[in-house]
Design a protein around this motif. Structure first.
Motif, short mmCIF file in Angstrom:
data_model
loop_
_atom_site.label_atom_id
_atom_site.label_comp_id
_atom_site.label_asym_id
_atom_site.label_seq_id
_atom_site.Cartn_x
_atom_site.Cartn_y
_atom_site.Cartn_z
N LYS A 44 0.86 -1.12 0.02
CA LYS A 44 0.01 -0.03 -0.10
C LYS A 44 0.76 1.41 -0.02
N LYS A 45 2.00 1.15 0.67
CA LYS A 45 2.85 2.58 0.78
C LYS A 45 3.53 2.74 -0.49
N ALA A 46 3.92 1.48 -1.15
CA ALA A 46 4.47 1.64 -2.56
C ALA A 46 3.48 2.13 -3.53
N GLU A 47 2.32 1.66 -3.28
CA GLU A 47 1.29 2.03 -4.35
C GLU A 47 0.75 3.55 -4.14
N ALA A 48 0.96 3.90 -3.10
CA ALA A 48 0.37 5.42 -2.81
C ALA A 48 1.42 6.21 -3.29
N LEU A 49 2.70 5.94 -3.38
CA LEU A 49 3.76 6.83 -4.13
C LEU A 49 3.51 6.48 -5.62
N LEU A 50 3.32 5.23 -6.14
CA LEU A 50 3.15 5.27 -7.47
C LEU A 50 1.78 5.94 -8.10
N GLY A 51 0.83 6.10 -6.95
CA GLY A 51 -0.55 6.70 -7.67
C GLY A 51 -0.52 8.03 -7.72
N GLU A 52 0.68 8.71 -7.08
CA GLU A 52 0.56 10.22 -7.31
C GLU A 52 0.37 10.73 -8.73
N GLU A 53 -0.08 11.93 -8.87
CA GLU A 53 -0.50 12.36 -10.31
C GLU A 53 0.87 12.49 -11.06
#
Length: 381
Positions: A44-53
């Motif tokens: 989730k933490k890695a995906e949160a960074l990846l999901g930034e615009e």
């Protein structure tokens, strides 16, 4: 060179480090740590960074890209500080495999040919370069890297989800006295086709290697003039080498079963630990909000622990009484008063069991007082 190399011999783990040192611990420690890690949270933490615009690649947007690089570096340093100290395999995962994947994102064909900016960013990741303003890395590379990291974490999460219920199945029987670990493992192998496939796939990813070590250092011949030290104690171990940490974890599960080494869920926190006695129900993890007390300290006076102590004391009482009764019957002619002495031992054991039930002594103390030699208990030679 594979990222992970580990030997499982003599009921121990030997993990080969990049500096040729060997870290040794009890067999099962990696399994315990592996199951403790919340891989889903890491994803989730890695995906949160990846999901930034998506960030622009030029002008003012490039400065924003640098800010993104800072956030990624902060995430990596947090990951490193939380996982690396827990086990040498996690240290290799974070500081070698994941870090090298970033190098591959920069140059897939020749990851060792890094430019000055890319080498500087690696220093930022390691926390050795505070002047981040002079480093410019495109977010494209970082997003590609995060995708690779998520794939690795997802594989480990899948392995964790597969092994946890299997470990419960095999180790639970030992804890509930329903049979040996090896018998439970045999049943698992016979009935679970998915597990057999998992083992086969995992073993295909492992490559055996034999290393000589001394003083927890691998001795490697490099073509120089060094000779094998003649007077120092050497050790030889077969290591399994792989780039897939999940495969190494499945192998350790197999070795735990083969050696019948029990792992048990802590009766307080519910996480696995390696018990060192039949009555050990609690682990040594620190409980939050208890001023540093461990599960063992918190649970020592619990009803559950007292019940376990009582059950084991009764088993040991019967075992010792049966042993000395047999010896007394055989020596009645030689020692006319031996049966009276046997009755006294029985009464002594019952008094000790009452103390166990009252919680005034532990099972270990009961065992020390009562589980003595036949000659000592009966007062004979």
């Amino acid at each position: 060179m594979p990222y992970f190399e580990m030997s499982l011999e003599n009921n121990r783990e030997y993990v080969y480090q990049n500096d040729s040192s060997v870290v040794e611990s009890d067999l099962g420690m990696w399994m315990i740590v592996f199951l403790d890690v919340d891989w889903g949270d890491q994803i989730k933490k890695a995906e949160a960074l990846l999901g930034e615009e998506e960030l622009p690649q030029s002008g003012l947007g490039f400065i924003k890209g640098m800010d993104y690089g800072q956030r990624v570096a902060a995430w990596y340093r947090e990951l490193k500080s939380s996982l690396s100290p827990q086990h040498p395999l996690l240290k290799l995962l974070v500081e070698q495999q994941l870090r090298n994947r970033l190098c591959c994102a920069f140059y897939p064909e020749e990851p060792w040919k890094l430019r000055k900016e890319e080498l500087a960013y690696l220093q930022v990741l390691d926390g050795t370069d505070a002047e981040y303003e002079d480093v410019s890395i495109s977010p494209v590379f970082l997003r590609q890297w995060l995708n690779d990291v998520i794939k690795i974490f997802t594989q480990l999460q899948t392995c964790q989800n597969q092994l946890a219920p299997l470990l419960d199945e095999v180790m639970g029987r030992e804890q509930d006295n329903q049979g040996s670990i090896l018998h439970a493992y045999f049943t698992l192998q016979r009935q679970n086709l998915l597990y057999r496939n998992l083992v086969e796939i995992s073993y295909q990813a492992l490559s055996p290697r034999f290393y000589i070590s001394r003083n927890h250092k691998i001795y490697r011949y490099d073509g120089g003039t060094d000779t094998v030290p003649a007077k120092e104690k050497l050790e030889g171990h077969t290591y399994m080498a792989t780039d897939q940490l999940a495969a190494l974890t499945v192998w350790e599960f197999e070795m735990l079963c083969a050696n019948e080494i029990p792992l048990r869920r802590c009766a307080y926190c519910g996480r696995y630990f390696r018990p060192y006695s039949v009555v050990n129900c609690y682990c040594d993890r620190v409980v939050e909000g208890t001023n540093g007390k461990t599960c063992k300290q918190v649970g020592a006076t619990s009803k559950h622990q007292q019940a376990v102590n009582q059950d084991e004391a009764k088993k040991l009482y019967r075992k010792v009484c049966n042993r000395i009764q047999t010896a007394a019957q055989r020596r009645k002619k030689q020692y006319p008063n031996i049966m009276r002495r046997y009755n006294e031992v029985q009464l002594y054991g019952k008094e000790l069991m009452e103390q166990v039930e009252a919680g005034t002594i532990t099972f270990a103390e009961f065992q020390e007082k009562f589980d003595r030699s036949t000659a000592e208990l009966l007062g004979i030679k």
